[in-house]
Design a protein around this motif. Structure first.
Motif, short mmCIF file in Angstrom:
data_model
loop_
_atom_site.label_atom_id
_atom_site.label_comp_id
_atom_site.label_asym_id
_atom_site.label_seq_id
_atom_site.Cartn_x
_atom_site.Cartn_y
_atom_site.Cartn_z
N ILE A 1 -1.79 7.64 8.70
CA ILE A 1 -2.23 8.09 7.38
C ILE A 1 -3.21 9.25 7.52
O ILE A 1 -3.12 10.26 6.82
CB ILE A 1 -2.87 6.93 6.61
N ALA A 2 -4.17 9.10 8.44
CA ALA A 2 -5.14 10.17 8.66
C ALA A 2 -4.45 11.45 9.10
O ALA A 2 -4.81 12.55 8.67
CB ALA A 2 -6.17 9.74 9.70
N ALA A 3 -3.43 11.32 9.96
CA ALA A 3 -2.69 12.50 10.42
C ALA A 3 -1.95 13.15 9.26
O ALA A 3 -1.91 14.38 9.14
CB ALA A 3 -1.72 12.12 11.53
N SER A 4 -1.35 12.32 8.40
CA SER A 4 -0.63 12.86 7.25
C SER A 4 -1.59 13.56 6.28
O SER A 4 -1.31 14.66 5.79
CB SER A 4 0.11 11.73 6.54
N VAL B 1 -11.41 9.53 1.14
CA VAL B 1 -10.87 10.74 1.79
C VAL B 1 -9.43 10.98 1.41
O VAL B 1 -8.87 12.02 1.73
CB VAL B 1 -10.99 10.63 3.32
N VAL B 2 -8.79 10.02 0.72
CA VAL B 2 -7.41 10.20 0.28
C VAL B 2 -7.42 10.77 -1.13
O VAL B 2 -7.96 10.16 -2.06
CB VAL B 2 -6.65 8.85 0.29
N GLY B 3 -6.85 11.91 -1.26
CA GLY B 3 -6.79 12.51 -2.59
C GLY B 3 -5.89 11.70 -3.52
O GLY B 3 -4.98 10.99 -3.07
N GLY B 4 -6.13 11.81 -4.82
CA GLY B 4 -5.33 11.05 -5.77
C GLY B 4 -3.85 11.32 -5.66
O GLY B 4 -3.02 10.42 -5.78
N GLY B 5 -3.49 12.59 -5.43
CA GLY B 5 -2.08 12.93 -5.32
C GLY B 5 -1.43 12.40 -4.06
O GLY B 5 -0.20 12.30 -3.99
N ASP B 6 -2.23 12.06 -3.05
CA ASP B 6 -1.69 11.56 -1.79
C ASP B 6 -1.69 10.04 -1.71
O ASP B 6 -1.24 9.47 -0.71
CB ASP B 6 -2.52 12.11 -0.61
N VAL C 1 0.17 4.97 0.78
CA VAL C 1 0.51 3.55 0.74
C VAL C 1 1.93 3.32 1.26
O VAL C 1 2.19 2.34 1.97
CB VAL C 1 0.36 3.00 -0.69
N ARG C 2 2.86 4.20 0.94
CA ARG C 2 4.23 4.05 1.45
C ARG C 2 4.27 4.15 2.97
O ARG C 2 4.95 3.36 3.64
CB ARG C 2 5.14 5.11 0.83
N VAL C 3 3.56 5.12 3.52
CA VAL C 3 3.51 5.26 4.98
C VAL C 3 2.87 4.03 5.61
O VAL C 3 3.34 3.53 6.64
CB VAL C 3 2.73 6.54 5.36
N LEU D 1 8.15 -1.57 -3.70
CA LEU D 1 8.38 -1.39 -2.27
C LEU D 1 9.41 -2.40 -1.79
O LEU D 1 9.57 -3.47 -2.40
CB LEU D 1 7.08 -1.58 -1.49
N PRO D 2 10.11 -2.10 -0.69
CA PRO D 2 11.00 -3.10 -0.09
C PRO D 2 10.21 -4.34 0.30
O PRO D 2 8.99 -4.29 0.54
CB PRO D 2 11.56 -2.37 1.14
N ALA D 3 10.91 -5.45 0.38
CA ALA D 3 10.24 -6.74 0.62
C ALA D 3 9.41 -6.74 1.89
O ALA D 3 8.29 -7.25 1.92
CB ALA D 3 11.28 -7.86 0.65
N GLY D 4 9.96 -6.17 2.98
CA GLY D 4 9.24 -6.18 4.25
C GLY D 4 7.92 -5.45 4.18
O GLY D 4 6.87 -5.95 4.60
N GLY D 5 7.93 -4.22 3.63
CA GLY D 5 6.70 -3.46 3.52
C GLY D 5 5.72 -4.08 2.55
O GLY D 5 4.50 -4.07 2.79
N ARG D 6 6.23 -4.66 1.45
CA ARG D 6 5.35 -5.30 0.47
C ARG D 6 4.63 -6.49 1.08
O ARG D 6 3.41 -6.66 0.92
CB ARG D 6 6.18 -5.73 -0.75
N GLU D 7 5.37 -7.32 1.81
CA GLU D 7 4.76 -8.49 2.42
C GLU D 7 3.76 -8.09 3.50
O GLU D 7 2.72 -8.75 3.69
CB GLU D 7 5.84 -9.39 3.02
N ALA D 8 4.04 -7.01 4.23
CA ALA D 8 3.12 -6.56 5.27
C ALA D 8 1.79 -6.12 4.67
O ALA D 8 0.71 -6.41 5.21
CB ALA D 8 3.75 -5.42 6.07
N LEU D 9 1.84 -5.41 3.53
CA LEU D 9 0.60 -4.98 2.88
C LEU D 9 -0.20 -6.16 2.36
O LEU D 9 -1.42 -6.23 2.51
CB LEU D 9 0.92 -4.01 1.75
N VAL D 10 0.49 -7.11 1.75
CA VAL D 10 -0.21 -8.28 1.20
C VAL D 10 -0.83 -9.10 2.32
O VAL D 10 -1.98 -9.57 2.22
CB VAL D 10 0.76 -9.14 0.37
N ALA D 11 -0.12 -9.26 3.43
CA ALA D 11 -0.63 -10.05 4.55
C ALA D 11 -1.86 -9.42 5.17
O ALA D 11 -2.72 -10.11 5.72
CB ALA D 11 0.46 -10.24 5.60
#
Length: 600
Positions: A541-544, A508-513, A518-520, A470-480
């Protein structure tokens, strides 16, 4: 000689005026507030050139004797408060004694006033803060204040004013807001020779809203009491196209304010129904004890500070959530019709294909005429949706995601499909065309959100962890936000370099999703540093997930599946729009049908 000098009084007044008087609309607001504090029941506002040339406010309040009129033009002279303890519970709109002298210091001001019972009035002219004359005058009881050539002695400030039309619009907005807050008073507004507003006194806010905005069936009334406060007013209903955009007028103890806590509660309440960004029309009144709100925090008194900020947020959020869940029409609680039929027989119901192959669906005749068929839909007829008890006229009311009971929509009986995409249904009020994908998306979205937010969501371990770059910004946001995400079923950890490893996702998240989810999530959390925003990202995520799992257009449905989908739609808290803001149904009422056939 020292560098620090004492400013001349006229310069000090002009600097202070810059905090209170931003534009002609600020002058109008301050003068109207003074008039209302004086007990006025009739206010006439006149502006020329957007208020740059002239602002005149005339009222029938209690007026002032000559000595009070002179004193009112001095800084920090007021009749509203007398001691510091009064600041803890301010009951008037004005209280500082700054507005009138500040306005007078940057304009040519004329004050005419006559106290009730007095035989004559007083006229005082002020130029740039200096009294030019004071004479006795004849006039009606009340006060008239004329402000001419605003900022004439501050050309640098005057050149930053907008066009005449833009300033006139701001004045109109202020007068409209004050008129909303005080329906017992009459308001009029003249802009040059054009009458912009004429509102005689009325009994209550509903009548005043009609005077200002006309008939608004797209607004829903709300009222809720809790925590020692009352929330009332009218807000945009979800309706068929989602909430309408429009002005947001928020009043605290009838004072117009801009408050971040209330603004966030409004957004939060509507986001429960749709993740689409909205600026819904809101006319909201919050009444609370005076000692629980501080209005002395901003020069223009536009901001307030609450003693119990989180409580205010929750009361407002729940009040709006309940109201938009009910929808604009009170008759939504009507039960389904019951038509006696001697013997149910099978009748063909076409799928209403046009320009395609004609086919027929078969359903009991009782269903076609409005009675519920005796057969019960099988468990989980829509595949992704777990089976739930069928909803009949006497069924208990379903609970909204926030735990508040919602008012059910009408019982609808399906007739068939149009192009395997739209369900055609009827109820006692007319015909409805339901987008099957959008309706199912709404059902699944609320179910997913309930599971994601009800404590710790069920989590499923992945047989093979997902390694994701993932890009640095999104990666750091998830870790934080890893700890908060774990509560919702995600298990995310650093894996070196630009990679993350996902070892668990919500059940509730299917394996394929999982990868897309996570990207969203990373995209929505990027740049955010508060865990409270995780819930907002999870809504997306729920909407997607709901969109991917819902039945699609061009999917043929059996009669049982259509019935089950409509019954489940009745159980949702917000049945008129999908989480992305698309309308669920198009309704044609019985009255509209009869009018088109010239039966009424």
């Amino acid at each position: 000689m020292g560098k620090i000098n004492r400013l001349p009084p006229d310069l000090a007044n002009q600097i202070a005026a810059g905090e209170v008087v931003e534009r002609p609309a600020s002058v109008v607001k301050e003068l109207i507030e003074n008039a209302l504090d004086a007990g006025a029941t009739r206010l006439a506002v006149t502006v020329e050139l957007g208020g740059k040339k002239l602002v005149r406010v005339e009222d029938n309040g209690e007026g002032m004797p000559p000595e009070d009129a002179r004193l009112a033009l001095e800084r920090h002279a007021t009749s509203k408060i007398t001691r510091s303890d009064d600041l803890a519970a301010i009951a008037t709109l004005g209280f500082r004694g700054e507005a009138l002298p500040s306005i007078a210091s940057v304009s040519h001001l004329v004050l005419r006033t006559r106290a009730r019972g007095a035989t004559s009035g007083t006229e005082i002219k002020v130029n740039g803060g200096v009294i030019a004359s004071e004479v006795e005058t004849g006039m009606a009881e009340g006060t008239v204040i004329e402000v001419g050539d605003l900022f004439y002695n501050l050309p640098a400030r005057r050149k930053f004013l907008k066009s005449d039309g833009a300033e006139s619009a701001q004045v109109s907005r202020v007068v409209t807001q004050m008129a909303l807050a005080y329906p017992e008073a009459g308001f009029s507004l003249m802009s040059g020779s054009r009458r912009v507003l004429q509102c005689p006194p009325v009994a209550g806010f509903r009548d005043r809203l009609y005077q200002l905005y006309g008939d608004r069936p797209d607004l829903v009334e709300l009222r809720r009491e809790g925590g020692g406060m009352t929330v009332s007013g009218f807000i945009a209903a979800l309706a068929e196209q989602g909430p309408v955009r429009g002005p947001q007028n928020v009043f605290v103890n009838r004072r117009i304010v801009k408050d971040r806590t209330i603004a966030h509660a409004i957004i939060d309440a509507y986001s429960s129904a749709s993740i689409k960004e909205r600026s819904p029309e809101v006319h909201l009144f919050l009444d609370m004890p005076l000692d629980r709100v501080d209005v002395n925090v901003h020069p223009t008194k536009a901001e307030v500070r609450f003693r119990e900020q989180s409580l205010v947020h929750e009361v407002v959020r729940r009040a709006i959530g309940d109201a938009i869940g009910r929808g604009p029409a009170p008759e939504l609680t009507l039960q389904a019709p019951s038509v006696a039929v001697a013997q149910p027989t099978a009748v063909p119901i076409p799928d209403l294909h046009i320009g395609g192959t004609y086919q027929s669906r078969w359903a009991p005749a009782a269903a076609a005429f409005g009675r519920r068929p005796e057969t019960t839909a099988p468990a989980g007829p829509l595949g992704q949706a777990p089976a739930m008890p069928a909803a009949g006229p006497g069924a208990p009311v379903a609970a909204a995601p926030g735990g508040t009971p919602d008012v059910p929509v009408r019982k609808m009986v399906p007739l068939g499909q149009f192009r395997d995409t739209f369900i055609i249904a009827v109820d006692e009020e007319g015909v409805a065309i339901i987008d099957q994908h959008v309706a199912h998306e709404r059902i699944l979205f609320e179910r997913f959100m309930e599971r994601l937010t009800a404590g710790t969501a069920d989590s499923q371990r992945l047989l093979e962890p997902i390694v994701l770059d993932l890009p640095a910004g999104g990666r750091e946001a998830l870790v934080a936000n890893a700890e908060a995400l774990r509560r919702f079923g995600f298990d995310v950890e650093e894996f070196g370099g630009a990679s993350l490893r996902i070892t668990a996702v919500p059940a509730v998240v299917g394996g394929g999703d999982a990868v897309e989810a996570v990207r969203v999530l990373a995209q929505d959390l990027e740049g955010l540093d508060r865990g409270s925003r995780v819930e907002e990202a999870l809504r997306r995520i729920a909407a997607s997930m709901a969109c991917h799992a819902a039945v699609k257009a061009n999917d043929p449905l059996t009669y049982e599946k259509m019935t089950h989908l409509l019954d489940e739609l009745r159980r949702t808290a917000y049945s008129t729009v999908c989480p992305h803001g698309r309308p669920v149904m198009l309704r044609l009422t019985r009255r509209e049908i009869e009018r088109n056939f010239q039966r009424i």
